[in-house]
Design an enzyme around this catalytic site. Structure first.
Site, PDB file in Angstrom:
ATOM      1  N   LYS A 142      51.256   1.915  -9.699  1.00 38.87           N
ATOM      2  CA  LYS A 142      50.491   2.894  -8.899  1.00 38.87           C
ATOM      3  C   LYS A 142      49.317   2.207  -8.196  1.00 38.87           C
ATOM      4  CE  LYS A 142      47.240   5.340 -11.024  1.00 38.87           C
ATOM      5  NZ  LYS A 142      45.834   5.572 -10.675  1.00 38.87           N
ATOM      6  N   ASN A 143      48.511   1.478  -8.964  1.00 42.51           N
ATOM      7  CA  ASN A 143      47.283   0.961  -8.372  1.00 42.51           C
ATOM      8  C   ASN A 143      47.550  -0.160  -7.373  1.00 42.51           C
ATOM      9  OD1 ASN A 143      45.825   2.878  -9.697  1.00 42.51           O
ATOM     10  ND2 ASN A 143      45.127   1.547 -11.357  1.00 42.51           N
ATOM     11  N   ARG A 191      39.790   8.844  -5.720  1.00 42.81           N
ATOM     12  CA  ARG A 191      38.784   7.858  -5.323  1.00 42.81           C
ATOM     13  C   ARG A 191      39.378   6.676  -4.587  1.00 42.81           C
ATOM     14  NH1 ARG A 191      34.088   7.478  -7.496  1.00 42.81           N
ATOM     15  NH2 ARG A 191      34.321   5.260  -7.185  1.00 42.81           N
ATOM     16  N   CYS A 235      33.543  11.016 -11.044  1.00 48.97           N
ATOM     17  CA  CYS A 235      34.748  11.690 -11.506  1.00 48.97           C
ATOM     18  C   CYS A 235      34.647  11.820 -13.011  1.00 48.97           C
ATOM     19  CB  CYS A 235      36.001  10.947 -11.071  1.00 48.97           C
ATOM     20  SG  CYS A 235      36.325   9.497 -12.022  1.00 48.97           S
ATOM     21  N   ARG A 255      30.825   6.097 -11.223  1.00 45.01           N
ATOM     22  CA  ARG A 255      31.623   5.274 -10.328  1.00 45.01           C
ATOM     23  C   ARG A 255      31.034   5.105  -8.916  1.00 45.01           C
ATOM     24  NH1 ARG A 255      37.890   6.549 -11.403  1.00 45.01           N
ATOM     25  NH2 ARG A 255      38.109   4.453 -10.610  1.00 45.01           N
ATOM     26  N   PRO A 256      29.922   4.402  -8.835  1.00 42.12           N
ATOM     27  CA  PRO A 256      29.332   4.165  -7.510  1.00 42.12           C
ATOM     28  C   PRO A 256      30.194   3.224  -6.655  1.00 42.12           C
ATOM     29  CG  PRO A 256      27.984   3.164  -9.264  1.00 42.12           C
ATOM     30  CD  PRO A 256      29.192   3.756  -9.912  1.00 42.12           C
ATOM     31  N   ASP A 272      28.515   1.032  -4.474  1.00 45.64           N
ATOM     32  CA  ASP A 272      27.503   0.138  -3.895  1.00 45.64           C
ATOM     33  C   ASP A 272      28.031  -1.275  -3.657  1.00 45.64           C
ATOM     34  OD1 ASP A 272      27.499   0.271  -6.856  1.00 45.64           O
ATOM     35  OD2 ASP A 272      26.023  -1.334  -6.716  1.00 45.64           O
ATOM     36  N   GLN A 273      28.931  -1.745  -4.525  1.00 45.95           N
ATOM     37  CA  GLN A 273      29.424  -3.124  -4.369  1.00 45.95           C
ATOM     38  C   GLN A 273      30.366  -3.252  -3.173  1.00 45.95           C
ATOM     39  OE1 GLN A 273      28.160  -5.705  -6.333  1.00 45.95           O
ATOM     40  NE2 GLN A 273      26.818  -3.994  -6.862  1.00 45.95           N
ATOM     41  N   ASP A 304      42.310   1.232 -18.978  1.00 44.43           N
ATOM     42  CA  ASP A 304      43.392   2.195 -18.714  1.00 44.43           C
ATOM     43  C   ASP A 304      44.381   2.309 -19.877  1.00 44.43           C
ATOM     44  OD1 ASP A 304      42.286   2.732 -16.277  1.00 44.43           O
ATOM     45  OD2 ASP A 304      43.703   1.539 -15.112  1.00 44.43           O
ATOM     46  N   ARG A 350      49.610  12.314 -11.713  1.00 43.59           N
ATOM     47  CA  ARG A 350      48.930  11.393 -10.789  1.00 43.59           C
ATOM     48  C   ARG A 350      49.412   9.974 -10.999  1.00 43.59           C
ATOM     49  NH1 ARG A 350      42.603  11.872 -10.323  1.00 43.59           N
ATOM     50  NH2 ARG A 350      43.178  10.127  -9.005  1.00 43.59           N
TER      51      ARG A 350
HETATM   52  N1  EPU Z   1      31.257  -0.048 -10.121  1.00 47.44           N
HETATM   53  C1  EPU Z   1      29.984  -0.012  -9.611  1.00 47.44           C
HETATM   54  N2  EPU Z   1      29.811  -0.184  -8.258  1.00 47.44           N
HETATM   55  C2  EPU Z   1      30.863  -0.359  -7.403  1.00 47.44           C
HETATM   56  C3  EPU Z   1      32.159  -0.385  -7.939  1.00 47.44           C
HETATM   57  C4  EPU Z   1      32.328  -0.227  -9.302  1.00 47.44           C
HETATM   58  O1  EPU Z   1      29.003   0.154 -10.343  1.00 47.44           O
HETATM   59  O2  EPU Z   1      30.620  -0.480  -6.184  1.00 47.44           O
HETATM   60  C5  EPU Z   1      31.469   0.116 -11.584  1.00 47.44           C
HETATM   61  C6  EPU Z   1      32.303   1.341 -11.947  1.00 47.44           C
HETATM   62  O3  EPU Z   1      31.511   2.504 -11.985  1.00 47.44           O
HETATM   63  C7  EPU Z   1      32.878   0.945 -13.282  1.00 47.44           C
HETATM   64  C8  EPU Z   1      33.071  -0.575 -13.122  1.00 47.44           C
HETATM   65  O4  EPU Z   1      32.252  -0.963 -12.028  1.00 47.44           O
HETATM   66  O5  EPU Z   1      31.937   1.188 -14.284  1.00 47.44           O
HETATM   67  C9  EPU Z   1      34.498  -1.026 -12.842  1.00 47.44           C
HETATM   68  O6  EPU Z   1      35.058  -0.218 -11.831  1.00 47.44           O
HETATM   69  P1  EPU Z   1      36.122  -0.755 -10.785  1.00 47.44           P
HETATM   70  O7  EPU Z   1      35.483  -0.744  -9.433  1.00 47.44           O
HETATM   71  O8  EPU Z   1      36.743  -2.023 -11.235  1.00 47.44           O
HETATM   72  O9  EPU Z   1      37.196   0.416 -10.833  1.00 47.44           O
HETATM   73  P2  EPU Z   1      38.054   0.918  -9.600  1.00 47.44           P
HETATM   74  O10 EPU Z   1      38.380  -0.230  -8.745  1.00 47.44           O
HETATM   75  O11 EPU Z   1      37.384   2.095  -8.994  1.00 47.44           O
HETATM   76  C10 EPU Z   1      40.419   0.538 -10.638  1.00 47.44           C
HETATM   77  C11 EPU Z   1      41.600   1.382 -11.012  1.00 47.44           C
HETATM   78  C12 EPU Z   1      41.259   2.211 -12.245  1.00 47.44           C
HETATM   79  C13 EPU Z   1      40.883   1.257 -13.379  1.00 47.44           C
HETATM   80  C14 EPU Z   1      39.716   0.364 -12.927  1.00 47.44           C
HETATM   81  C15 EPU Z   1      39.322  -0.678 -13.961  1.00 47.44           C
HETATM   82  C16 EPU Z   1      42.635   1.822  -8.856  1.00 47.44           C
HETATM   83  C17 EPU Z   1      43.019   2.809  -7.828  1.00 47.44           C
HETATM   84  N3  EPU Z   1      41.939   2.265  -9.900  1.00 47.44           N
HETATM   85  O12 EPU Z   1      39.360   1.447 -10.335  1.00 47.44           O
HETATM   86  O13 EPU Z   1      42.447   2.914 -12.585  1.00 47.44           O
HETATM   87  O14 EPU Z   1      40.486   1.989 -14.512  1.00 47.44           O
HETATM   88  O15 EPU Z   1      40.077  -0.330 -11.703  1.00 47.44           O
HETATM   89  O16 EPU Z   1      40.398  -1.478 -14.277  1.00 47.44           O
HETATM   90  O17 EPU Z   1      42.980   0.655  -8.719  1.00 47.44           O
HETATM   91  C18 EPU Z   1      43.713   4.642 -13.563  1.00 47.44           C
HETATM   92  O18 EPU Z   1      44.723   4.149 -13.028  1.00 47.44           O
HETATM   93  O19 EPU Z   1      43.780   5.552 -14.428  1.00 47.44           O
HETATM   94  C19 EPU Z   1      42.383   4.164 -13.151  1.00 47.44           C
HETATM   95  C20 EPU Z   1      41.267   4.856 -13.371  1.00 47.44           C
END
Ligand code: EPU
Length: 420
Positions: free
Chosen positions: A22-23, A96, A120, A125-126, A128-129, A308, A400
Site C-alpha cells: 500500500k505505502n 494523509r 490523525c 503528525r506535522p 514541517d520536515q 505498523d 484502508r
Molecule cells: N514527523 C514530523 N514532521 C514531519 C514528518 C514527520 O514531526 O514533517 C514525525 C511524525 O509525526 C512521526 C514521525 O515523524 O512522529 C515519523 O513519521 P513519518 O513521516 O515517517 O510517517 P509518514 O511518512 O507520515 C509513513 C507510513 C505510515 C508509517 C510511517 C512510519 C505512508 C503512507 N505511511 O507515514 O503508515 O506508520 O511512515 O513508518 O507511507 C500505515 O500504513 O498504517 C501507516 C500509518
C-alpha cells in the site's frame, strides 16, 4: 456498516500470497505526476487509500484509474495534464499520504496548493520536515487558511538535513529534487523499503538518485522523466500481520511474495518470542506449537521494529507466558487497541510510551471497535485466538490497508466473515 465476525480458536495453516505494498503504491502514484507519458503500476492492492489517491489525481485533472485489461494494474497519465495543482481538504483529510503530491506538483507546475493534512488518530503528525526540504530547494511556502501554498518556478538542488527520520517527508523532497537544477543531498533520510521502491521507479523514469536505503540520498536533477511500467513489491506489513496471525493461532503459515530481508526485525522478535521461523527466497514460514514467551520490543524507523506491526505483535504477546514491554517511539498515540484488547481479557497497562503486557492463558471473544488501520489488524488477530465470537466494527479502517483480509485468513482455516 460492515463488521467482521470471527469465531476464535482455529489453528491457521497453509500458504498465502501478500498483495502489493500500500505505502509503496501511494508514493508511486504521486511519482507518476513527475513523468511525461503514461505510468502503469502492476500488483496494486484494491484498497480504500489507493482509491483516495486516484481521486486526488482526478481532482488535479490527471486521468488515473484501474486498467480494464490488466489485472490489479493502474494506468496513470503524466503530470502534463494537471489543470489545477490543488489538492482539496476533503480528500487530503481522508488520507494523509495525499500530501505526497506536493513535491511532484511543485516540481512539475512551479506551484502547488495542498491542504494541510492535520493530525490523525495515531498522533499530531506535522509536515514541517516536508516543508523545510522544499524551502531548501528554493520554494516559497506559506500556510494559508489550512492550505500549504508553495511556489518555486525554478527549484535548485540543496543540502537538506532532516531533524528526524520521516518516510513521506523523504519521499516528497526526493520527488521534487528529481526535476530541480543541480544536486540535492538528503541527510538523515528515511531508509524504509518504500523509499527504496520509490527511488528505483524514479530512476527507471530517468532520475539520477544514489544512496536510497541509506541515510544519505543524493539526487542530481534532470530535465524530464518518462512514464514507466512497474511491479509494486509485496506489502511487508501485510506479510508480518499474516505471520502473526499464524503464530497467535498456534498454527503454521507460509507467506509468499515478499522480500524476507525487509522482515528482519519482525522475524527476530517473533523468533525471540518462541516462534519457529524459516526464510526462503521470496517467502517466510512461521510456526508456533506452544504459547509464546514475553519479550521487549521498541518501535523505531527502519531497520528497527516497524510501528505498523506494533498492535499486531502486542495482540500475540497478550497470550504469552510471562510479561512483555512494548515501547512506541514513532507515534505518540498508537495504543488505542489497548482498551479494546483489555475488553477481551488482555492484561495490559500503558505507562507513557510503554505498554506492559502480562500474558494471560486465554482471551475471550467480545464486540470491539477498530480505531485505526493497524489497531484493527491487532484486534482481528486477538479475535482469531479468543474463545468464542469477536465482532470488529468500523471495518472501514481495515479496508484502508488490507486487501480481502477475511478471504485470506479464511483460506488459512480461520472462521471469519464480513457482515453488511
Ligand atoms: N514527523 C514530523 N514532521 C514531519 C514528518 C514527520 O514531526 O514533517 C514525525 C511524525 O509525526 C512521526 C514521525 O515523524 O512522529 C515519523 O513519521 P513519518 O513521516 O515517517 O510517517 P509518514 O511518512 O507520515 C509513513 C507510513 C505510515 C508509517 C510511517 C512510519 C505512508 C503512507 N505511511 O507515514 O503508515 O506508520 O511512515 O513508518 O507511507 C500505515 O500504513 O498504517 C501507516 C500509518
Amino acid at each position: 456498516m460492515d463488521r467482521i465476525v470471527i469465531e476464535g480458536g482455529t489453528r491457521l495453516a497453509g500458504e498465502v500470497r501478500v498483495s502489493g505494498s500500500k505505502n509503496s503504491t501511494l508514493a508511486l502514484i504521486a511519482a507518476a505526476l513527475l513523468a511525461d507519458g503514461t505510468t502503469i503500476l502492476r500488483n496494486v492492492p484494491r484498497l480504500r487509500d489507493i482509491e483516495t489517491m486516484l481521486q486526488i489525481l482526478e481532482a488535479l485533472g490527471v486521468p488515473a484509474g484501474w486498467d480494464p485489461e490488466l489485472p490489479s494494474a493502474l494506468r496513470i497519465e503524466g503530470g502534463a495534464g494537471v489543470r489545477n495543482p490543488e489538492a482539496p481538504y476533503d480528500l487530503v483529510r481522508k488520507m494523509r499520504a495525499s500530501f505526497l503530491v506536493l513535491g511532484p506538483l511543485l516540481a512539475r507546475c512551479g506551484t502547488a496548493r495542498v491542504s494541510e493534512p492535520g493530525g490523525c488518530a495515531i498522533g499530531v503528525r506535522p509536515v514541517d520536515q516536508h516543508l523545510k526540504g522544499l524551502r531548501a530547494l528554493g520554494a516559497k511556502v506559506r500556510l494559508d487558511h489550512g492550505y500549504v501554498d508553495a511556489s518555486g518556478p525554478r527549484l535548485r538542488g540543496a543540502r537538506v538535513a532532516f531533524d528526524l527520520s520521516t518516510v513521506n517527508g523523504t519521499q516528497n523532497v526526493m520527488m521534487a529534487a528529481t526535476l530541480a537544477e543541480g544536486e540535492t543531498v538528503l541527510e538523515n533520510a528515511a531508509r524504509e523499503p518504500e523509499v527504496v521502491d520509490l527511488a528505483r521507479t524514479l530512476t527507471r523514469m530517468g532520475a539520477d538518485i544514489r544512496g536510497a536505503g541509506t541515510d544519505r540520498i543524493a539526487i542530481r536533477g534532470v530535465s524530464r522523466l518518462a512514464g514507466v511500467e512497474e511491479d509494486v513489491p509485496g506489502d511487508r506489513i501485510e506479510a508480518g500481520t499474516l505471520l502473526a496471525a499464524g503464530i497467535i493461532s498456534r498454527g503454521d503459515v507460509r507467506v509468499v511474495g515478499i522480500d524476507p530481508a525487509q522482515q528482519k526485525s519482525v522475524l527476530q522478535k517473533l523468533s525471540e518470542a518462541g516462534a519457529e521461523v524459516s526464510v526462503e527466497a521470496d517467502a517466510v514460514r512461521a510456526r508456533a506449537a506452544d504459547r509464546v514467551r514475553g519479550i521487549r520490543v521498541v518501535t523505531a524507523p527502519y531497520p528497527g521494529f516497524p510501528t505498523d506491526m506494533q498492535a499486531q505483535l502486542m495482540a500475540v504477546l497478550t497470550l504469552a507466558s510471562g510479561s512483555s514491554v512494548v515501547t512506541e517511539t514513532v507515534f505518540e498515540n498508537r495504543f488505542m487497541h489497548v482498551p479494546e484488547l483489555r475488553r477481551m481479557g488482555a492484561d495490559v497497562t500503558v505507562d507513557g510510551r510503554s505498554a506492559h503486557v502480562r500474558g494471560v492463558p486465554a482471551l475471550s471473544g467480545a464486540p470491539v471497535m477498530a480505531t485505526d488501520l493497524r489497531a484493527s489488524a491487532g484486534l482481528i488477530l486477538a479475535g482469531l485466538a479468543a474463545r468464542g465470537r469477536t465482532t470488529v466494527s468500523r471495518v472501514y479502517h481495515i479496508d484502508r490497508g488490507y486487501e480481502r483480509i477475511e478471504e485470506k485468513l479464511r483460506s488459512l482455516g480461520a472462521v471469519i466473515l464480513r457482515e453488511g
